[in-house]
Motif scaffolding. Structure first.
Motif, PDB file in Angstrom:
ATOM      1  N   ASP A  59      43.587  36.228  37.708  1.00 35.99           N
ATOM      2  CA  ASP A  59      44.470  36.624  38.790  1.00 35.99           C
ATOM      3  C   ASP A  59      43.965  37.936  39.374  1.00 35.99           C
ATOM      4  O   ASP A  59      43.952  38.965  38.703  1.00 35.99           O
ATOM      5  CB  ASP A  59      45.902  36.791  38.245  1.00 35.99           C
ATOM      6  CG  ASP A  59      46.900  37.060  39.352  1.00 35.99           C
ATOM      7  OD1 ASP A  59      46.665  37.976  40.152  1.00 35.99           O
ATOM      8  OD2 ASP A  59      47.929  36.369  39.393  1.00 35.99           O
ATOM      9  N   LYS A 117      38.901  36.106  50.833  1.00 35.45           N
ATOM     10  CA  LYS A 117      39.769  37.259  50.627  1.00 35.45           C
ATOM     11  C   LYS A 117      40.576  37.124  49.343  1.00 35.45           C
ATOM     12  O   LYS A 117      40.707  38.081  48.571  1.00 35.45           O
ATOM     13  CB  LYS A 117      40.714  37.409  51.824  1.00 35.45           C
ATOM     14  CG  LYS A 117      41.557  38.675  51.779  1.00 35.45           C
ATOM     15  CD  LYS A 117      42.357  38.836  53.059  1.00 35.45           C
ATOM     16  CE  LYS A 117      43.176  40.116  53.022  1.00 35.45           C
ATOM     17  NZ  LYS A 117      43.980  40.305  54.260  1.00 35.45           N
ATOM     18  N   ARG A 118      41.106  35.934  49.090  1.00 32.07           N
ATOM     19  CA  ARG A 118      41.900  35.713  47.881  1.00 32.07           C
ATOM     20  C   ARG A 118      41.054  35.834  46.616  1.00 32.07           C
ATOM     21  O   ARG A 118      41.562  36.247  45.565  1.00 32.07           O
ATOM     22  CB  ARG A 118      42.569  34.335  47.919  1.00 32.07           C
ATOM     23  CG  ARG A 118      43.693  34.228  48.916  1.00 32.07           C
ATOM     24  CD  ARG A 118      44.553  33.006  48.632  1.00 32.07           C
ATOM     25  NE  ARG A 118      45.604  32.864  49.603  1.00 32.07           N
ATOM     26  CZ  ARG A 118      46.597  31.985  49.500  1.00 32.07           C
ATOM     27  NH1 ARG A 118      46.648  31.173  48.458  1.00 32.07           N
ATOM     28  NH2 ARG A 118      47.528  31.911  50.428  1.00 32.07           N
ATOM     29  N   CYS A 119      39.787  35.441  46.716  1.00 30.16           N
ATOM     30  CA  CYS A 119      38.911  35.476  45.548  1.00 30.16           C
ATOM     31  C   CYS A 119      38.048  36.739  45.500  1.00 30.16           C
ATOM     32  O   CYS A 119      37.295  36.939  44.547  1.00 30.16           O
ATOM     33  CB  CYS A 119      38.011  34.242  45.528  1.00 30.16           C
ATOM     34  SG  CYS A 119      38.908  32.697  45.262  1.00 30.16           S
ATOM     35  N   ASP A 135      45.204  39.988  41.607  1.00 29.53           N
ATOM     36  CA  ASP A 135      46.199  41.062  41.658  1.00 29.53           C
ATOM     37  C   ASP A 135      46.392  41.703  40.292  1.00 29.53           C
ATOM     38  O   ASP A 135      46.571  42.916  40.172  1.00 29.53           O
ATOM     39  CB  ASP A 135      47.545  40.523  42.172  1.00 29.53           C
ATOM     40  CG  ASP A 135      47.472  40.109  43.636  1.00 29.53           C
ATOM     41  OD1 ASP A 135      46.608  40.667  44.355  1.00 29.53           O
ATOM     42  OD2 ASP A 135      48.249  39.239  44.047  1.00 29.53           O
ATOM     43  N   LYS A 166      39.900  33.121  54.366  1.00 32.83           N
ATOM     44  CA  LYS A 166      41.089  33.358  53.548  1.00 32.83           C
ATOM     45  C   LYS A 166      40.799  33.123  52.071  1.00 32.83           C
ATOM     46  O   LYS A 166      41.294  33.858  51.207  1.00 32.83           O
ATOM     47  CB  LYS A 166      42.240  32.471  54.024  1.00 32.83           C
ATOM     48  CG  LYS A 166      42.823  32.907  55.361  1.00 32.83           C
ATOM     49  CD  LYS A 166      44.000  32.043  55.775  1.00 32.83           C
ATOM     50  CE  LYS A 166      44.591  32.523  57.089  1.00 32.83           C
ATOM     51  NZ  LYS A 166      45.734  31.675  57.526  1.00 32.83           N
TER      52      LYS A 166
END
Length: 202
Positions: free
Chosen positions: A60, A14-16, A62, A11
């Protein structure tokens, strides 16, 4: 917050937007705080991940993705160097010789891996000696990403012995040029123009 909200390596990766191997390296090198379950698996709290992102200046994901979407069909160039003066110089070279390019910056190896995975730059100007994760480790990370097979890397470094940098370039097909610091603006500019002609923009 319960432990169910804590993050596995997958996880965090995936976020990074990096590989699990990179996250594991961050943890064992002491950059990212984590704890071990009885099974031996690592877990990271959301607070620790956020603190890690802030400490390393990680952007960020996103936001970067939306910026890239808004700048489709342009050449994306990433400057990865921890020296502000060098970043400024390289930015000026890119803006002068590739005026249509979108320029991104990263100030350490961790940041570089995340930005690379998010914006997928066609061209990377990479320093070798950076905090957190050096350029050699960054290149190992790039090699694990088939979607970046068309990206090209120009190593810009004062690393000595420089022949080790040049040897790295010969072994890595993504490294198309090794430039020794201090940089010749005109020579680097010509190299960038030449490279840009052969890069696929999408």
């Amino acid at each position: 917050m319960s432990r169910e909200d804590h993050l596995s390596l997958g996880k965090v990766a995936k976020r990074c937007n990096v590989s699990r191997t990179t996250v594991y390296r961050w943890i064992v090198n002491g950059h990212l705080k984590a704890y071990s379950l009885p099974s031996g698996h690592f877990r990271v709290t959301p607070e620790d991940l956020e603190g890690f992102r802030k400490a390393f200046g990680i952007p960020d994901v996103d936001l970067i993705s939306s910026q890239r979407e808004a700048a489709k069909d342009k050449l994306h160039v990433l400057i990865a160097d921890d020296h502000p003066d060098m970043v400024l110089l390289l930015r000026k070279v890119v803006e002068r010789y590739l005026p249509e390019a979108v320029v991104h910056e990263a100030v350490n190896g961790v940041d570089t891996c995340i930005v690379v995975g998010t914006i997928k730059p066609q061209l990377v100007l990479l320093d070798i000696m950076m905090p957190g994760m050096d350029g050699f480790a960054v290149l190992q990370e790039l090699l694990r990403r088939p979607e970046l097979g068309s990206s090209r890397v120009v190593v810009v470094s004062a690393y000595e012995p420089f022949d080790r940098v040049e040897e790295l370039g010969r072994l890595n097909p993504q490294v198309v040029s090794c430039v020794r610091k201090p940089v010749s603006v005109e020579s680097l500019g010509r190299t960038l123009v030449e490279l840009a002609r052969g890069l696929k923009v999408s």
